[in-house]
Motif scaffolding. Structure first.
Motif, mmCIF file in Angstrom:
data_model
loop_
_atom_site.group_PDB
_atom_site.id
_atom_site.type_symbol
_atom_site.label_atom_id
_atom_site.label_comp_id
_atom_site.label_asym_id
_atom_site.label_seq_id
_atom_site.Cartn_x
_atom_site.Cartn_y
_atom_site.Cartn_z
ATOM 1 N N ALA A 159 -5.476 60.091 18.373
ATOM 2 C CA ALA A 159 -5.769 60.458 19.762
ATOM 3 C C ALA A 159 -7.269 60.372 20.031
ATOM 4 O O ALA A 159 -7.698 59.860 21.077
ATOM 5 N N ASP A 160 -8.076 60.831 19.080
ATOM 6 C CA ASP A 160 -9.530 60.787 19.245
ATOM 7 C C ASP A 160 -10.029 59.354 19.350
ATOM 8 O O ASP A 160 -10.938 59.054 20.127
ATOM 9 N N TYR A 161 -9.453 58.454 18.579
ATOM 10 C CA TYR A 161 -9.853 57.046 18.630
ATOM 11 C C TYR A 161 -9.649 56.479 20.038
ATOM 12 O O TYR A 161 -10.561 55.865 20.606
ATOM 13 N N PHE A 162 -8.460 56.687 20.582
ATOM 14 C CA PHE A 162 -8.174 56.101 21.898
ATOM 15 C C PHE A 162 -8.964 56.787 23.010
ATOM 16 O O PHE A 162 -9.474 56.113 23.916
ATOM 17 N N VAL A 163 -9.121 58.090 22.946
ATOM 18 C CA VAL A 163 -9.908 58.803 23.962
ATOM 19 C C VAL A 163 -11.375 58.382 23.865
ATOM 20 O O VAL A 163 -12.030 58.125 24.885
ATOM 21 N N SER A 164 -11.910 58.283 22.632
ATOM 22 C CA SER A 164 -13.307 57.875 22.467
ATOM 23 C C SER A 164 -13.513 56.441 22.940
ATOM 24 O O SER A 164 -14.543 56.120 23.555
ATOM 25 N N LYS A 165 -12.555 55.581 22.668
ATOM 26 C CA LYS A 165 -12.652 54.183 23.111
ATOM 27 C C LYS A 165 -12.725 54.131 24.643
ATOM 28 O O LYS A 165 -13.524 53.386 25.207
ATOM 29 N N TRP A 166 -11.909 54.934 25.306
ATOM 30 C CA TRP A 166 -11.914 54.974 26.763
ATOM 31 C C TRP A 166 -13.218 55.569 27.292
ATOM 32 O O TRP A 166 -13.812 55.060 28.241
ATOM 33 N N LEU A 167 -13.702 56.644 26.613
ATOM 34 C CA LEU A 167 -14.947 57.283 27.067
ATOM 35 C C LEU A 167 -16.173 56.412 26.787
ATOM 36 O O LEU A 167 -17.169 56.488 27.519
ATOM 37 N N PHE A 168 -16.130 55.600 25.733
ATOM 38 C CA PHE A 168 -17.267 54.729 25.431
ATOM 39 C C PHE A 168 -17.437 53.653 26.510
ATOM 40 O O PHE A 168 -18.511 53.070 26.647
ATOM 41 N N GLN A 169 -16.404 53.385 27.293
ATOM 42 C CA GLN A 169 -16.547 52.442 28.412
ATOM 43 C C GLN A 169 -17.389 53.063 29.513
ATOM 44 O O GLN A 169 -18.162 52.382 30.184
ATOM 45 N N LYS A 170 -17.264 54.382 29.689
ATOM 46 C CA LYS A 170 -18.082 55.086 30.688
ATOM 47 C C LYS A 170 -19.463 55.390 30.153
ATOM 48 O O LYS A 170 -20.449 55.313 30.888
ATOM 49 N N TYR A 171 -19.554 55.803 28.900
ATOM 50 C CA TYR A 171 -20.825 56.197 28.264
ATOM 51 C C TYR A 171 -21.031 55.324 27.029
ATOM 52 O O TYR A 171 -20.833 55.772 25.890
ATOM 53 N N PRO A 172 -21.463 54.097 27.176
ATOM 54 C CA PRO A 172 -21.620 53.200 26.007
ATOM 55 C C PRO A 172 -22.752 53.682 25.076
ATOM 56 O O PRO A 172 -23.771 54.158 25.552
ATOM 57 N N PRO A 173 -22.542 53.538 23.767
ATOM 58 C CA PRO A 173 -23.598 53.920 22.828
ATOM 59 C C PRO A 173 -24.698 52.872 22.785
ATOM 60 O O PRO A 173 -24.497 51.707 23.090
ATOM 61 N N ARG A 174 -25.899 53.307 22.402
ATOM 62 C CA ARG A 174 -27.016 52.372 22.190
ATOM 63 C C ARG A 174 -26.847 51.780 20.795
ATOM 64 O O ARG A 174 -26.515 52.453 19.857
ATOM 65 N N GLU A 175 -27.146 50.513 20.696
ATOM 66 C CA GLU A 175 -26.958 49.856 19.412
ATOM 67 C C GLU A 175 -28.228 49.636 18.685
ATOM 68 O O GLU A 175 -29.262 49.583 18.900
#
Length: 175
Positions: A159-175
């Motif tokens: 569940a965390d994987y899919f929720v984080s994947k969805w949230l990373f679209q709104k708040y992308p990490p810096r690479e």
């Protein structure tokens, strides 16, 4: 006519002719130079009384065991040096990956998805650990309860994987 009939029609043999030939006899000779072992000479040694209980009974056996030990020692040293080289490579690779991960966390320390994941994972680990400790004290912790806990961790991770994947679209990490 058969072979038996042909063989039987020939002249008859006498008893002496039918007998097998005598085996050859060895020539026996008495030599005046026949050697006897001199028990007083230094080349004859007595065997100690504990000979059968000794683990190494001959010099040849001792030399063979020594050679085998040297071979094993060389093999062990070669394996140890190879393992040391691989460990050094793995250590360098691990350090470089740890530096990359630390740099990623420093750059994304204000990302709400990463912070939220850290808080939720820490809380879940604490709750599961405390629950397991309490059940252990009560004598109720068994493989069934541990399996249920492991299943809960697996479901949470999915569940965390899919929720984080969805949230990373709104708040992308810096690479």
């Amino acid at each position: 006519m058969s072979y038996a009939a042909v063989a039987g029609s020939g002249p008859q043999q006498s008893a002496a002719e039918r007998r097998a030939p005598a085996p050859p006899e060895l020539e026996q000779s008495v030599s005046s130079t026949q050697s006897l072992i001199d028990v007083d000479s230094p080349h004859v040694s007595s065997v100690p009384s504990d000979f059968e209980s000794q683990s190494i009974k001959t010099d040849t056996q001792a030399e063979r065991i020594e050679r085998e030990m040297e071979d094993k020692s060389r093999d062990f040293e070669a394996k140890a040096s190879r393992a040391k080289e691989r460990f050094g490579e793995g250590k360098k690779r691990g350090k470089s990956e740890a530096k990359k991960d630390a740099q990623f966390l420093r750059e994304n320390s204000n990302n709400p998805v990463i912070v939220g994941n850290a808080v939720v994972i820490t809380a879940l680990a604490g709750v599961l650990g405390w629950g397991a400790y309490k059940q252990h004290q009560a004598g109720q912790l068994d493989w069934k309860v541990a399996g249920i806990g492991a299943s809960a961790v697996g479901l949470f991770a999915m569940a965390d994987y899919f929720v984080s994947k969805w949230l990373f679209q709104k708040y992308p990490p810096r690479e």
